[in-house]
Design a protein around this motif. Structure first.
Motif, PDB file in Angstrom:
ATOM      1  N   ASP A   1      -3.297  -4.658 -66.227  1.00 27.81           N
ATOM      2  CA  ASP A   1      -4.170  -5.799 -66.567  1.00 27.81           C
ATOM      3  C   ASP A   1      -4.451  -5.840 -68.063  1.00 27.81           C
ATOM      4  O   ASP A   1      -4.365  -6.892 -68.702  1.00 27.81           O
TER       5      ASP A   1
ATOM      6  N   GLN B   1      -1.404  -6.976 -70.173  1.00 22.67           N
ATOM      7  CA  GLN B   1      -1.197  -8.419 -70.235  1.00 22.67           C
ATOM      8  C   GLN B   1      -2.176  -9.075 -71.202  1.00 22.67           C
ATOM      9  O   GLN B   1      -1.810  -9.968 -71.966  1.00 22.67           O
ATOM     10  N   GLN B   2      -3.419  -8.602 -71.161  1.00 29.82           N
ATOM     11  CA  GLN B   2      -4.413  -9.167 -72.079  1.00 29.82           C
ATOM     12  C   GLN B   2      -4.067  -8.841 -73.529  1.00 29.82           C
ATOM     13  O   GLN B   2      -4.185  -9.671 -74.415  1.00 29.82           O
TER      14      GLN B   2
END
Length: 271
Positions: free
Chosen positions: A147, A150-151
């Motif tokens: 997560d 991706q950020q």
């Protein structure tokens, strides 16, 4: 008393045969007891190999067996053989006692090994539980990492683009500032010939209106170098003041064409 003892006579041949038979019977009984002991030891070894899968536990078991056998051997070596009466009942009784003693010792060893096995099972269950917990933590961290990755990718691309724009703007501002400073420096230290020179330099005064500054001369050479890199030479015109041309050539800032002395180029310091 047994039949052999009732007919025992040291001076007769029958006596010798009875003694021989008794010895053979004793040896046979001992061999049977030894076979039973080996079977017990084999069973004990099988129990150890079924549960003790860890190499350290197997090594500990082997060391314990070696110590037991070494102690038993030492004890047997210290004992002095005793004359056993050639009585079948006595021999059977002694054999049973030895077999019971050996069975008891083996049962104690088996109990000890089983106790160690239980402890090893508990340790294994505890380690397995810890391993499961660590795997769950690792899976959670992997999900969190994906997560965040991706950020970070999105954030990094946007941030990198903004940083590049800022750097380009700073470079352009620095370039403009550098050019202005260079122009001021050249105008202050390398001006055009003074119009109020002496009369003997009258020819110079007449051509002063057509001359360009050293700053402008360098700009022409620089633009030619980057616009036409395969042919960076510039034709020397009347607007180039000869002393400035000589200054550039002597200091290695400009180079003359090897075949045409009327053409010069700027030295490629960036290469």
């Amino acid at each position: 008393m047994s039949v052999n003892q009732q007919h025992l006579d040291p001076d007769s041949t029958t006596d010798v045969e009875d003694v021989t038979d008794a010895e053979e019977e004793l040896i046979k009984k001992c061999e049977e007891m030894w076979k039973d002991m080996e079977e017990c030891q084999n069973k004990l070894s099988l129990v150890g190999t079924e549960t003790l899968t860890d190499s350290n536990a197997q090594l500990s078991l082997l060391i314990m067996q070696v110590k037991c056998l070494t102690a038993e051997l030492s004890q047997w070596q210290k004992e002095t053989p005793e004359m056993i009466p050639l009585n079948e009942e006595v021999l059977v009784t002694l054999g049973k006692e030895e077999f019971q003693k050996l069975t008891h010792d083996l049962e104690l060893a088996l109990s000890t090994i089983q106790s160690k096995n239980e402890k090893l099972k508990e340790d294994l269950e505890r380690e397995q539980k810890w391993l499961d917990e660590q795997q769950q933590i690792l899976e959670s961290l992997n999900v969190l990492h994906n997560d965040l990755k991706q950020q970070v990718v999105t954030f990094s691309e946007s941030r990198l683009f903004n940083e590049l724009k800022t750097k380009m703007r700073d470079i352009k501002e620095y370039k403009e500032k550098l050019l202005v400073t260079l122009g001021e420096f050249l105008e202050d230290h390398f001006p055009l010939p003074d119009r109020n020179v002496k009369k003997k330099k009258k020819s110079i005064q007449e051509s002063t209106a057509q001359l360009i500054t050293l700053h402008e001369m360098l700009e022409i050479l620089l633009n030619r170098l980057f616009d036409v890199p395969h042919d960076p030479y510039v034709k020397i015109s009347d607007s180039f003041w000869p002393p400035y041309i000589e200054l550039l050539l002597r200091n290695g800032i400009a180079l003359r064409h090897p075949e045409d002395p009327t053409r010069i180029r700027l030295e490629a310091f960036h290469q």
